[in-house]
Design an enzyme around this catalytic site. Structure first.
Site, PDB file in Angstrom:
ATOM      1  N   ASP A  23       0.934  -1.215  -0.134  1.00 26.58           N
ATOM      2  CA  ASP A  23      -0.042  -0.003   0.139  1.00 26.58           C
ATOM      3  C   ASP A  23       0.861   1.213   0.006  1.00 26.58           C
ATOM      4  O   ASP A  23       1.923   1.102   0.686  1.00 26.58           O
ATOM      5  CB  ASP A  23      -0.806   0.017   0.987  1.00 26.58           C
ATOM      6  CG  ASP A  23      -2.045   1.149   1.081  1.00 26.58           C
ATOM      7  OD1 ASP A  23      -2.836   1.036   0.278  1.00 26.58           O
ATOM      8  OD2 ASP A  23      -1.820   2.158   1.860  1.00 26.58           O
ATOM      9  N   GLU A  25       0.689   5.616   0.314  1.00 26.82           N
ATOM     10  CA  GLU A  25       0.010   6.848   0.484  1.00 26.82           C
ATOM     11  C   GLU A  25       0.867   8.101  -0.250  1.00 26.82           C
ATOM     12  O   GLU A  25       2.254   7.929  -0.181  1.00 26.82           O
ATOM     13  CB  GLU A  25       0.218   7.149   1.842  1.00 26.82           C
ATOM     14  CG  GLU A  25      -0.403   6.285   2.711  1.00 26.82           C
ATOM     15  CD  GLU A  25      -2.094   6.105   2.379  1.00 26.82           C
ATOM     16  OE1 GLU A  25      -2.683   7.334   1.956  1.00 26.82           O
ATOM     17  OE2 GLU A  25      -2.550   5.167   2.809  1.00 26.82           O
ATOM     18  N   HIS A 182      -5.866   4.719   6.074  1.00 28.16           N
ATOM     19  CA  HIS A 182      -5.099   5.630   5.097  1.00 28.16           C
ATOM     20  C   HIS A 182      -3.793   5.953   5.689  1.00 28.16           C
ATOM     21  O   HIS A 182      -3.046   6.990   5.532  1.00 28.16           O
ATOM     22  CB  HIS A 182      -5.763   6.972   4.947  1.00 28.16           C
ATOM     23  CG  HIS A 182      -7.029   6.735   4.456  1.00 28.16           C
ATOM     24  ND1 HIS A 182      -7.368   6.207   3.354  1.00 28.16           N
ATOM     25  CD2 HIS A 182      -8.379   7.373   5.037  1.00 28.16           C
ATOM     26  CE1 HIS A 182      -8.693   6.300   3.140  1.00 28.16           C
ATOM     27  NE2 HIS A 182      -9.235   6.850   4.058  1.00 28.16           N
ATOM     28  N   ASP A 187      -3.014  -0.131   6.318  1.00 38.85           N
ATOM     29  CA  ASP A 187      -4.031  -0.485   4.939  1.00 38.85           C
ATOM     30  C   ASP A 187      -3.188  -1.813   4.520  1.00 38.85           C
ATOM     31  O   ASP A 187      -4.112  -2.734   3.911  1.00 38.85           O
ATOM     32  CB  ASP A 187      -4.154   0.607   4.137  1.00 38.85           C
ATOM     33  CG  ASP A 187      -5.100   1.620   4.650  1.00 38.85           C
ATOM     34  OD1 ASP A 187      -5.606   1.419   5.636  1.00 38.85           O
ATOM     35  OD2 ASP A 187      -5.316   2.553   3.838  1.00 38.85           O
TER      36      ASP A 187
END
Length: 214
Positions: A23, A25, A182, A187
């Site tokens: 994941d 961001e 988030h 996540d």
């Protein structure tokens, strides 16, 4: 190793691919112009019964690359208020990716797999940012397949009728803390549990191992 036991391996289960859950961001939606700010990867292992489990976790906050665009709305969404704050403990894209790839190659080799494949929720997004960072850093030895992925948004839509990560996790009987959402670390861990659960459920329903046709 017996034929039956050989079937219960990562190498056999995913056609030689080594699944790694990822994941990211970011500071926007454009992988070419917007900053990659955080990344986490979770490797997977298979037990003697053929069930899939999360294995190792590696996580980095990342410094925006030079000239990177930072969308205010994206920063508000992921809670990264100041990407340049020294309190983040951020490292360069190159340092983060090299350390992640070092771990992946080590565990991929141990599993006797030929290549890593990214598992992610809406995987095209995560892969696009990782591929863009690879290009910026001029990394040559990239373990991931350049375009093939396992997308848990698609898989959970099939398995549970839900494509949003939080809703899919809850439909799968998992806890999901929206206050932690988030964060790439949280996540990725949730996505790893979701993916393992779907794969293991399919096995329990008789979908794997396949019966060899003579």
């Amino acid at each position: 190793m017996t034929i039956e036991n050989e079937a219960l391996t990562l190498k056999k289960r995913f056609r030689g691919y080594f699944p790694v859950v990822v994941d990211v961001e970011t500071a926007g939606f454009n992988a070419q112009t917007d900053a990659l700010l955080e990344i986490c990867a979770v490797t997977l292992s298979m037990d003697e019964n053929g069930d899939l489990h999360p294995a190792s976790t590696i996580h980095f906050h990342i410094e925006p690359f030079e000239g990177a665009n930072l969308e205010k709305e994206a920063l508000e969404f992921n809670g990264i208020r100041d990407p340049f704050s020294p309190l983040r403990g951020a490292v360069s894209e190159q340092e983060a990716l090299k350390e992640i790839y070092k771990l992946i190659r080590k565990e991929q080799k141990a599993a006797d797999c030929s290549r890593a494949i990214m598992v992610a929720h809406n995987a095209a997004f995560d892969l696009s940012f990782v591929n863009a960072a690879n290009e910026r850093c001029k990394l040559k030895r990239v373990p991931f397949h350049p375009f093939a992925t396992f997308d848990t948004a698609t898989l959970s839509g099939l398995a549970y009728g839900q494509t949003v990560l939080a809703k899919a996790c809850k439909a799968a009987g998992m806890e999901f803390d929206n206050r932690e959402a988030h964060s790439a670390l949280y996540d990725t861990q949730q996505t790893a549990e979701l993916f393992c659960g779907i794969v293991n459920k399919w096995k329990a329903l008789g979908g794997w191992p396949l019966v060899d046709e003579e």
